[in-house]
Write an enzyme that holds these catalytic residues in place. Structure first.
Site, PDB file in Angstrom:
ATOM      1  N   HIS A  19       0.764  -1.191   0.366  1.00  9.38           N
ATOM      2  CA  HIS A  19      -0.022  -0.258   0.141  1.00  9.38           C
ATOM      3  C   HIS A  19       1.055   1.462  -0.350  1.00  9.38           C
ATOM      4  O   HIS A  19       1.819   1.247   0.284  1.00  9.38           O
ATOM      5  CB  HIS A  19      -0.766   0.227   1.596  1.00  9.38           C
ATOM      6  CG  HIS A  19      -1.523  -1.545   1.595  1.00  9.38           C
ATOM      7  ND1 HIS A  19      -0.866  -2.087   2.213  1.00  9.38           N
ATOM      8  CD2 HIS A  19      -2.371  -1.500   1.640  1.00  9.38           C
ATOM      9  CE1 HIS A  19      -1.945  -2.991   2.146  1.00  9.38           C
ATOM     10  NE2 HIS A  19      -3.078  -2.053   1.772  1.00  9.38           N
ATOM     11  N   ASP A  47       2.345   1.909   3.372  1.00  6.20           N
ATOM     12  CA  ASP A  47       3.490   1.550   3.762  1.00  6.20           C
ATOM     13  C   ASP A  47       4.374   0.760   3.294  1.00  6.20           C
ATOM     14  O   ASP A  47       5.560   0.989   4.001  1.00  6.20           O
ATOM     15  CB  ASP A  47       3.168  -0.675   2.779  1.00  6.20           C
ATOM     16  CG  ASP A  47       1.904  -0.333   3.557  1.00  6.20           C
ATOM     17  OD1 ASP A  47       0.965  -0.666   4.223  1.00  6.20           O
ATOM     18  OD2 ASP A  47       1.274  -1.789   2.321  1.00  6.20           O
TER      19      ASP A  47
HETATM   20  C1  XUL Z   1      -7.600  -6.731   4.860  1.00  8.62           C
HETATM   21  C2  XUL Z   1      -6.832  -7.220   3.510  1.00  8.62           C
HETATM   22  C3  XUL Z   1      -5.746  -6.211   2.922  1.00  8.62           C
HETATM   23  C4  XUL Z   1      -5.971  -6.231   1.285  1.00  8.62           C
HETATM   24  C5  XUL Z   1      -5.059  -4.930   0.581  1.00  8.62           C
HETATM   25  O1  XUL Z   1      -8.433  -7.661   5.350  1.00  8.62           O
HETATM   26  O2  XUL Z   1      -6.680  -8.321   3.303  1.00  8.62           O
HETATM   27  O3  XUL Z   1      -4.685  -6.221   3.444  1.00  8.62           O
HETATM   28  O4  XUL Z   1      -5.234  -7.351   1.291  1.00  8.62           O
HETATM   29  O5  XUL Z   1      -5.188  -3.553   0.905  1.00  8.62           O
END
Ligand code: XUL
Ligand code: CO
Length: 438
Positions: free
Chosen positions: A101, A104
């Site tokens: 993300h 992150d």
């Molecule tokens: C949350 C989840 C996230 C997604 C990406 O449950 O799985 O980490 O994979 O935003």
């Protein structure tokens, strides 16, 4: 540069007889199974947020996972160290992909401008490290759920100003995805959902979500970012009712808003089980629609009702998942991203390797078993036989849409009561076990 994992050397495949906890027993990257190298079937990826940013904190206690790369007051220095640790980790593990993300990889600043500047700087370093190591970006995404501004959602927020902020974050991440050659781009619904209909206009929120996704499609086209777009369903948590509930709901939503040709699905095991589906159920729903794009490989806990994001070490489940993936010929540009975290008490950096290795081996074993079963027609023969009445006569007329209710009635008058056939569930479960034990 000083290594972050000095105690771990590049991991080797040592085969099923090995007792070395830091070796692979079933995943042999270059070995060919069913016409493809194992690494091309499995396309493993490390999830940045859990493995490098996970702190082990929970509602009852503070961080336990204190990592050498995450320390210090200078947030950008920590971000650079974390990125370097992630490339060292992927290389030593022998995994080709990573996912992140925006928040992150780089700290959020006081303004959007500052946040973008942070992201841009780290993205430039990531590009260099990708070139140096050959590690690639499976997908990136925007975190539209952690900051307090998103407490009532992002694209489904009742305030257009928040919607705009979310759009700005996605715009930047599409640009970063293009720069880093991301093969996919993920939309997980974060806080897109609701807690009570007493304050929610669900139809309006869903229309806004569709408009948001369309803007992302348009912008990716404009800048020439060719990644496969993926939606990751989840039924609840953080909101009581997440809009992207499960594969079937997402497919219906995309179709209803004319977005289906632009998206596939990223199916996560623990999200499927929270929706009271099996992992293989949601994989099959997506695959049958030609929309299984990628997988977040993890597992939940049958006794707990939340997203525990454990490493997927259950070989039975991994085999049933690989059966769906082998059947559709692989994941294309997708992969198996370990959206999983070590337990709060697993505090050593070696635990990060051990957890990933176990998961890689579980899916490698699953691939081997699924491919062999497919080749032998171990289950397929039975399944085909079970539907054979649709291959000719009345059944074929039903499948081709030619049959009428009057014709069905005449058929029953002529042939009377149908014969009953066993579903043979226990026999088939025994067959599966035989392959797994073998
Ligand atoms: C949350 C989840 C996230 C997604 C990406 O449950 O799985 O980490 O994979 O935003
Ligand atoms: Co996920």
């Amino acid at each position: 540069m000083k290594p972050f994992f000095p105690t771990v050397k590049a991991i080797q495949y040592e085969g099923p007889g090995s007792k070395n906890p830091l070796a692979l027993k079933w995943y042999n990257a270059e070995e060919t199974i069913a016409g493809k190298k194992m690494k091309d079937w499995l396309r493993f990826s490390v999830a940045y947020w859990h493995t490098f940013k996970g702190s082990g904190s929970d509602p009852f206690g503070a961080a336990t996972l204190l990592r050498p790369w995450n320390t210090g007051k200078d947030a950008m220095a920590a971000a650079r160290n974390t990125l370097m640790a992630s490339f060292e980790f992927a290389q030593k593990l022998g995994v080709d992909y990573y996912c992140f993300h925006d928040r992150d990889i780089a700290p959020e600043g006081a303004t959007l401008k500052e946040s973008n500047r942070n992201v841009d700087e780290i993205a430039r370093l990531a590009l260099r490290l990708q070139k140096d190591t050959g590690v690639k970006l499976l997908w990136n995404t925007a975190n539209l759920f952690s900051h307090p501004r998103y407490m009532h959602g992002a694209a489904t927020n009742p305030d257009a100003h928040v919607f705009a902020f979310a759009g700005a974050q996605v715009k930047k991440m599409l640009e970063v995805g293009k720069l880093l050659g991301a093969e996919n781009y993920v939309f997980w619904g974060g806080r897109e959902g609701y807690d009570t209909l007493l304050n929610t206009d669900m139809k309006r929120e869903l229309d806004h979500l569709a408009a948001f996704l369309q803007m992302a499609v348009d912008y990716a086209k404009k800048i020439g970012f060719k990644a496969q777009f993926l939606i990751e369903p989840k039924p609840k948590e953080p909101t009581k009712h997440q809009y992207d509930f499960d594969a079937a709901t997402v497919i219906g939503f995309l179709g209803a808003h004319g977005l289906d040709k632009h998206f596939k699905l990223n199916i996560e095991c623990n999200h499927a089980t929270l929706a009271t589906h099996t992992f293989e159920h949601d994989l099959t729903v997506a695959s049958d629609c030609g929309m299984l794009g990628s997988v977040d490989a993890n597992r939940g806990d049958l006794l707990l009702g939340w997203d525990t994001d454990q490493f997927p070490l259950d070989v039975y489940s991994a085999t049933l998942a690989m059966r769906v993936i082998v059947k559709q010929g692989g994941l294309g540009s997708g992969g198996l991203n370990f959206d999983a975290k070590v337990r709060r008490g697993s505090i050593d950096v070696e635990d990060l390797f051990i957890a990933h290795l176990g998961a890689m081996d579980a899916f490698a074993k699953g691939l081997r078993v699924a491919a062999k079963m497919m080749k032998d027609g171990a289950l397929e023969g039975f399944i085909e036989g079970r539907y054979e009445s649709y291959d000719f006569g009345l059944g074929a007329r039903i499948e081709s849409g030619k049959a009428t209710l009057a014709e069905l009635e005449a058929y029953v008058h002529k042939h009377g009561e149908p014969k009953r056939f066993s579903g043979r569930q226990e026999l088939l479960e025994n067959v599966l076990n035989q392959y797994l034990f073998g």
